[in-house]
Scaffold this active site. Structure first.
Site, PDB file in Angstrom:
ATOM      1  N   LEU A  94       0.926  -0.851  -0.196  1.00 40.11           N
ATOM      2  CA  LEU A  94       0.065  -0.204   0.377  1.00 40.11           C
ATOM      3  C   LEU A  94       1.040   0.946  -0.194  1.00 40.11           C
ATOM      4  O   LEU A  94       0.325   2.691   0.928  1.00 40.11           O
ATOM      5  CB  LEU A  94      -0.766   0.186   0.979  1.00 40.11           C
ATOM      6  CG  LEU A  94      -2.049  -1.472   1.129  1.00 40.11           C
ATOM      7  CD1 LEU A  94      -3.127  -0.543   2.185  1.00 40.11           C
ATOM      8  CD2 LEU A  94      -2.662  -1.391  -0.033  1.00 40.11           C
TER       9      LEU A  94
ATOM     10  N   THR B 150       9.704  -0.704 -18.957  1.00 38.34           N
ATOM     11  CA  THR B 150       8.959   0.017 -19.526  1.00 38.34           C
ATOM     12  C   THR B 150      10.075   0.695 -20.878  1.00 38.34           C
ATOM     13  O   THR B 150      11.058  -0.231 -21.238  1.00 38.34           O
ATOM     14  CB  THR B 150       9.543   1.272 -18.634  1.00 38.34           C
ATOM     15  OG1 THR B 150       9.489   2.474 -19.308  1.00 38.34           O
ATOM     16  CG2 THR B 150      11.218   1.131 -18.362  1.00 38.34           C
TER      17      THR B 150
ATOM     18  N   LYS C 250      14.740  -0.247 -13.686  1.00 34.23           N
ATOM     19  CA  LYS C 250      14.145  -1.020 -14.995  1.00 34.23           C
ATOM     20  C   LYS C 250      15.208  -1.653 -15.893  1.00 34.23           C
ATOM     21  O   LYS C 250      15.123  -3.015 -16.100  1.00 34.23           O
ATOM     22  CB  LYS C 250      12.944  -0.551 -16.107  1.00 34.23           C
ATOM     23  CG  LYS C 250      11.629  -0.218 -14.839  1.00 34.23           C
ATOM     24  CD  LYS C 250      11.165  -1.436 -14.358  1.00 34.23           C
ATOM     25  CE  LYS C 250       9.784  -0.343 -13.895  1.00 34.23           C
ATOM     26  NZ  LYS C 250       8.914  -1.335 -13.087  1.00 34.23           N
TER      27      LYS C 250
ATOM     28  N   ARG D  50       1.947   3.721  -2.579  1.00 28.85           N
ATOM     29  CA  ARG D  50       1.323   4.268  -3.545  1.00 28.85           C
ATOM     30  C   ARG D  50       0.403   4.896  -2.743  1.00 28.85           C
ATOM     31  O   ARG D  50       0.549   6.442  -2.782  1.00 28.85           O
ATOM     32  CB  ARG D  50       0.551   3.509  -4.481  1.00 28.85           C
ATOM     33  CG  ARG D  50      -0.123   4.409  -5.337  1.00 28.85           C
ATOM     34  CD  ARG D  50       1.736   5.044  -6.429  1.00 28.85           C
ATOM     35  NE  ARG D  50       1.142   6.118  -6.931  1.00 28.85           N
ATOM     36  CZ  ARG D  50       0.625   7.746  -6.742  1.00 28.85           C
ATOM     37  NH1 ARG D  50       1.520   7.888  -5.077  1.00 28.85           N
ATOM     38  NH2 ARG D  50       0.133   8.447  -7.687  1.00 28.85           N
TER      39      ARG D  50
ATOM     40  N   VAL E 111       1.165   4.874 -20.484  1.00 28.35           N
ATOM     41  CA  VAL E 111      -0.565   4.681 -19.610  1.00 28.35           C
ATOM     42  C   VAL E 111      -1.230   5.590 -20.156  1.00 28.35           C
ATOM     43  O   VAL E 111      -1.173   6.955 -19.246  1.00 28.35           O
ATOM     44  CB  VAL E 111      -0.361   3.864 -19.251  1.00 28.35           C
ATOM     45  CG1 VAL E 111      -2.293   2.963 -19.050  1.00 28.35           C
ATOM     46  CG2 VAL E 111       0.215   2.879 -18.576  1.00 28.35           C
TER      47      VAL E 111
ATOM     48  N   SER F  22      16.667   8.453 -16.177  1.00 25.87           N
ATOM     49  CA  SER F  22      15.998   9.020 -14.820  1.00 25.87           C
ATOM     50  C   SER F  22      16.592   7.991 -13.987  1.00 25.87           C
ATOM     51  O   SER F  22      16.487   6.836 -14.641  1.00 25.87           O
ATOM     52  CB  SER F  22      14.409   8.467 -14.805  1.00 25.87           C
ATOM     53  OG  SER F  22      13.815   7.300 -14.479  1.00 25.87           O
TER      54      SER F  22
ATOM     55  N   TYR G 184      14.465   6.009 -11.818  1.00 27.63           N
ATOM     56  CA  TYR G 184      13.481   5.064 -12.127  1.00 27.63           C
ATOM     57  C   TYR G 184      13.542   4.197 -13.450  1.00 27.63           C
ATOM     58  O   TYR G 184      13.846   2.681 -13.217  1.00 27.63           O
ATOM     59  CB  TYR G 184      12.044   5.593 -11.972  1.00 27.63           C
ATOM     60  CG  TYR G 184      11.270   4.620 -12.835  1.00 27.63           C
ATOM     61  CD1 TYR G 184      10.503   3.661 -12.357  1.00 27.63           C
ATOM     62  CD2 TYR G 184      10.607   4.913 -14.055  1.00 27.63           C
ATOM     63  CE1 TYR G 184      10.140   2.476 -13.060  1.00 27.63           C
ATOM     64  CE2 TYR G 184       9.980   4.345 -14.853  1.00 27.63           C
ATOM     65  CZ  TYR G 184       9.694   3.121 -14.234  1.00 27.63           C
ATOM     66  OH  TYR G 184       9.128   2.682 -15.126  1.00 27.63           O
ATOM     67  N   HIS G 185      14.040   5.172 -14.244  1.00 25.12           N
ATOM     68  CA  HIS G 185      14.145   3.993 -15.723  1.00 25.12           C
ATOM     69  C   HIS G 185      15.130   3.438 -15.324  1.00 25.12           C
ATOM     70  O   HIS G 185      15.410   1.782 -15.790  1.00 25.12           O
ATOM     71  CB  HIS G 185      14.179   4.857 -16.799  1.00 25.12           C
ATOM     72  CG  HIS G 185      13.006   5.492 -17.065  1.00 25.12           C
ATOM     73  ND1 HIS G 185      12.798   6.668 -17.189  1.00 25.12           N
ATOM     74  CD2 HIS G 185      12.383   4.738 -17.853  1.00 25.12           C
ATOM     75  CE1 HIS G 185      11.635   7.064 -17.991  1.00 25.12           C
ATOM     76  NE2 HIS G 185      11.072   5.412 -18.109  1.00 25.12           N
TER      77      HIS G 185
ATOM     78  N   GLU H 159      16.552  15.862 -20.931  1.00 25.02           N
ATOM     79  CA  GLU H 159      16.473  15.041 -22.542  1.00 25.02           C
ATOM     80  C   GLU H 159      16.355  15.208 -23.155  1.00 25.02           C
ATOM     81  O   GLU H 159      16.083  16.511 -23.581  1.00 25.02           O
ATOM     82  CB  GLU H 159      14.715  13.982 -21.856  1.00 25.02           C
ATOM     83  CG  GLU H 159      13.610  15.529 -22.119  1.00 25.02           C
ATOM     84  CD  GLU H 159      12.394  14.896 -21.461  1.00 25.02           C
ATOM     85  OE1 GLU H 159      12.249  13.991 -21.236  1.00 25.02           O
ATOM     86  OE2 GLU H 159      11.282  15.876 -20.804  1.00 25.02           O
TER      87      GLU H 159
HETATM   88  N1  USQ Z   1       6.005  16.214 -20.660  1.00 27.17           N
HETATM   89  C1  USQ Z   1       5.205  17.457 -20.473  1.00 27.17           C
HETATM   90  N2  USQ Z   1       4.394  17.241 -19.810  1.00 27.17           N
HETATM   91  C2  USQ Z   1       3.845  17.441 -18.725  1.00 27.17           C
HETATM   92  C3  USQ Z   1       4.402  15.844 -18.480  1.00 27.17           C
HETATM   93  C4  USQ Z   1       5.678  15.231 -19.462  1.00 27.17           C
HETATM   94  O1  USQ Z   1       5.978  17.879 -21.494  1.00 27.17           O
HETATM   95  O2  USQ Z   1       3.220  18.208 -17.535  1.00 27.17           O
HETATM   96  C5  USQ Z   1       6.639  15.293 -21.000  1.00 27.17           C
HETATM   97  C6  USQ Z   1       8.622  14.785 -20.231  1.00 27.17           C
HETATM   98  O3  USQ Z   1       9.196  15.499 -20.549  1.00 27.17           O
HETATM   99  C7  USQ Z   1       8.251  13.944 -21.034  1.00 27.17           C
HETATM  100  C8  USQ Z   1       7.128  13.237 -21.530  1.00 27.17           C
HETATM  101  O4  USQ Z   1       6.535  14.351 -21.384  1.00 27.17           O
HETATM  102  O5  USQ Z   1       8.982  13.614 -22.088  1.00 27.17           O
HETATM  103  C9  USQ Z   1       6.367  11.685 -20.971  1.00 27.17           C
HETATM  104  O6  USQ Z   1       6.088  12.262 -19.866  1.00 27.17           O
HETATM  105  P1  USQ Z   1       5.187  11.184 -18.609  1.00 27.17           P
HETATM  106  O7  USQ Z   1       5.637  11.537 -16.909  1.00 27.17           O
HETATM  107  O8  USQ Z   1       4.223  11.065 -19.324  1.00 27.17           O
HETATM  108  O9  USQ Z   1       6.009   9.637 -18.902  1.00 27.17           O
HETATM  109  P2  USQ Z   1       7.526   9.297 -18.158  1.00 27.17           P
HETATM  110  O10 USQ Z   1       7.837   9.867 -17.084  1.00 27.17           O
HETATM  111  O11 USQ Z   1       8.154   8.861 -19.047  1.00 27.17           O
HETATM  112  O12 USQ Z   1       7.178   7.877 -17.167  1.00 27.17           O
HETATM  113  C10 USQ Z   1       5.290   6.982 -17.741  1.00 27.17           C
HETATM  114  C11 USQ Z   1       5.001   6.615 -16.303  1.00 27.17           C
HETATM  115  C12 USQ Z   1       6.319   5.320 -16.443  1.00 27.17           C
HETATM  116  C13 USQ Z   1       6.556   4.505 -17.607  1.00 27.17           C
HETATM  117  C14 USQ Z   1       6.875   5.478 -18.477  1.00 27.17           C
HETATM  118  C15 USQ Z   1       7.273   4.907 -20.223  1.00 27.17           C
HETATM  119  O13 USQ Z   1       5.703   6.857 -15.277  1.00 27.17           O
HETATM  120  O14 USQ Z   1       5.580   4.001 -15.424  1.00 27.17           O
HETATM  121  O15 USQ Z   1       8.064   3.489 -17.076  1.00 27.17           O
HETATM  122  O16 USQ Z   1       5.939   6.702 -18.395  1.00 27.17           O
HETATM  123  S1  USQ Z   1       8.286   5.644 -20.903  1.00 27.17           S
HETATM  124  O17 USQ Z   1       7.928   6.499 -20.969  1.00 27.17           O
HETATM  125  O18 USQ Z   1       8.081   4.885 -22.474  1.00 27.17           O
HETATM  126  O19 USQ Z   1       9.729   5.450 -20.452  1.00 27.17           O
END
Ligand code: USQ
Length: 406
Positions: free
Chosen positions: A33, A145, A193, A35, A219, A187, A189-190, A332
């Site tokens: 729990l 991820t 993984k 989260r 998602v 990051s 977190y990444h 990034e």
């Molecule tokens: N972004 C914006 N504005 C916002 C929020 C995010 O421009 O208000 C940008 C971020 O800078 C980034 C992108 O949108 O370039 C994605 O950010 P995100 O917060 O939607 O996703 P991320 O941090 O990458 O993480 C999420 C999940 C994570 C999963 C990952 C998949 O939290 O658990 O593993 O997506 S991935 O992105 O393919 O690595």
């Protein structure tokens, strides 16, 4: 099948647990729990009011007839209890979602970095270690991820986990082999993984464990067929700067006329998947395990590719809200291209839900319905990737701050 869902109270674990019981599986949720605790730590709440785990389970049993058991267990720290659970329950499959999943949260401070590494790495290792120790033939499905690949612009399609490479031997002959695609985390977190991938590779090789790794994209959405069936089954919906993911955040921002927070130029291109497809993919992975002795089976769990700017423009068009190009708190690439293979799930019958399927409207409606629960001050992303970026961010006023001052 008898399935343990570690992290079954979370954003994906909860709808996945419901979906699996609906498909005739027996499910135990194991979750610490944490989260819910993190919501308290951050002083935020899910946009949707979520019921306690006990209440959720009670309602699901009442309306579906399926009983889910719940064990409160910290996978990262309670190894002896974990082994006892394996010995008594004898699962056929375990799904591992018990990890801290937000990149911004993992970058908040030294404490958050340490928590994310300790929790995530130990959780994965404890599961693998327990399966070997108890000599059980359990299929482990791990939620990874897309971020393990990084977002470098190489122009080639990202394969599902493994990259064929040619090595020139000392005698000039060519040797071809498949290696794990080079890890390139963005990051802490990444990074965890990426470490998980190596642990899985070792245990598949050394102990012939049956392991699946799902490299999931971002998602979007919140509801699935099962969570729609009763208001107490509703899934969580994060919109805050740490846990909210980009498209869901934009939709919430649109609902309260908050200028869309595009980081930088918005040229970041990412892979996406709807929550309904995410739970379908998990079920497909559970039903299609690798054989003993096979390497980790890797799927790219994504259905579409979009760039952030394009998503903001789409939401702005739908709602009339303006776009605010804010200083990016992350380190990034400003712009990147992305091509990803997802053949494996398509060949198993996945029929992708896309942005054009009308589900954006459902989200806008949910955001409007619960808008009194939104705290505007928690919308800006404040976790900076470096101290220098953090210093810069503190000196910048957002459009919203200007609006509030006026
Ligand atoms: N972004 C914006 N504005 C916002 C929020 C995010 O421009 O208000 C940008 C971020 O800078 C980034 C992108 O949108 O370039 C994605 O950010 P995100 O917060 O939607 O996703 P991320 O941090 O990458 O993480 C999420 C999940 C994570 C999963 C990952 C998949 O939290 O658990 O593993 O997506 S991935 O992105 O393919 O690595």
């Amino acid at each position: 099948m008898r399935i343990g869902v570690f992290g079954g109270d979370g954003f994906i674990g909860w709808p996945a647990s419901l979906h699996l019981t609906n498909r005739g599986h027996e499910v135990v949720i194991l979750d610490d729990l944490s989260r819910r605790q993190i919501d308290l730590e951050l002083g935020v709440q899910s946009l949707t009011p979520i019921a306690s785990i006990q209440e959720r389970i009670k309602i699901w049993e009442r309306i579906s007839g399926h009983r889910i058991q719940f064990e409160q267990l910290n996978l990262a720290t309670e190894f002896e209890r974990l082994k006892q659970w394996f010995a008594s329950y004898q699962p056929d499959c375990v799904i591992h979602l018990a990890q801290q999943r937000a990149a911004p949260y993992s970058m908040k401070s030294d404490r958050h970095k340490a928590y994310t590494v300790n929790n995530n790495v130990n959780a994965t290792h404890n599961l693998l270690n327990a399966i070997v120790e108890l000599e059980q033939d359990v299929h482990l499905v791990h939620l990874g991820t897309m971020g393990v690949y990084g977002y470098s612009d190489i122009g080639a399609t990202i394969p599902e986990g493994y990259l064929p490479v040619q090595i020139t031997n000392d005698d000039g002959s060519q040797h071809t082999q498949e290696i794990l695609y080079p890890a390139n985390p963005g990051s802490i977190y990444h990074m965890t993984k990426c470490l998980d991938q190596l642990m899985l590779a070792f245990y598949a090789k050394n102990d012939q464990l049956r392991l699946t790794d799902l490299h999931q994209g971002i998602v979007w959405g919140t509801q699935t067929e099962e969570t729609r069936r009763h208001e107490s089954l509703i899934n969580r919906f994060d919109y805050d700067g740490d846990y909210g993911t980009v498209l869901n955040r934009f939709l919430v921002q649109a609902a309260i006329n908050y200028p869309l927070t595009v980081h930088g130029t918005g040229g970041q291109t990412r892979a996406f998947i709807h929550i309904q497809d995410s739970v379908r993919c998990i079920e497909l992975a559970v039903s299609n395990p690798p054989a003993r002795g096979e390497r980790t089976k890797i799927f790219n769990q994504m259905t579409e590719v979009h760039c952030v700017r394009e998503l903001a423009e789409l939401v702005a068009q739908l709602s009339g809200v303006s776009i605010d190009y804010v200083k990016n708190p992350r380190r990034e690439a400003k712009e990147n291209d992305l091509k990803v293979s997802n053949e494996k799930f398509l060949s198993l019958g996945l029929n992708p839900t896309t942005l054009s399927d009308g589900l954006l409207d459902e989200l806008v409606e949910i955001a409007r319905k619960h808008k009194a629960r939104i705290d505007r001050t928690r919308i800006p992303a404040q976790s900076a990737w470096t101290k220098e970026i953090g210093d810069e961010l503190r000196n910048i006023e957002t459009i919203e701050q200007v609006r509030q001052r006026a």
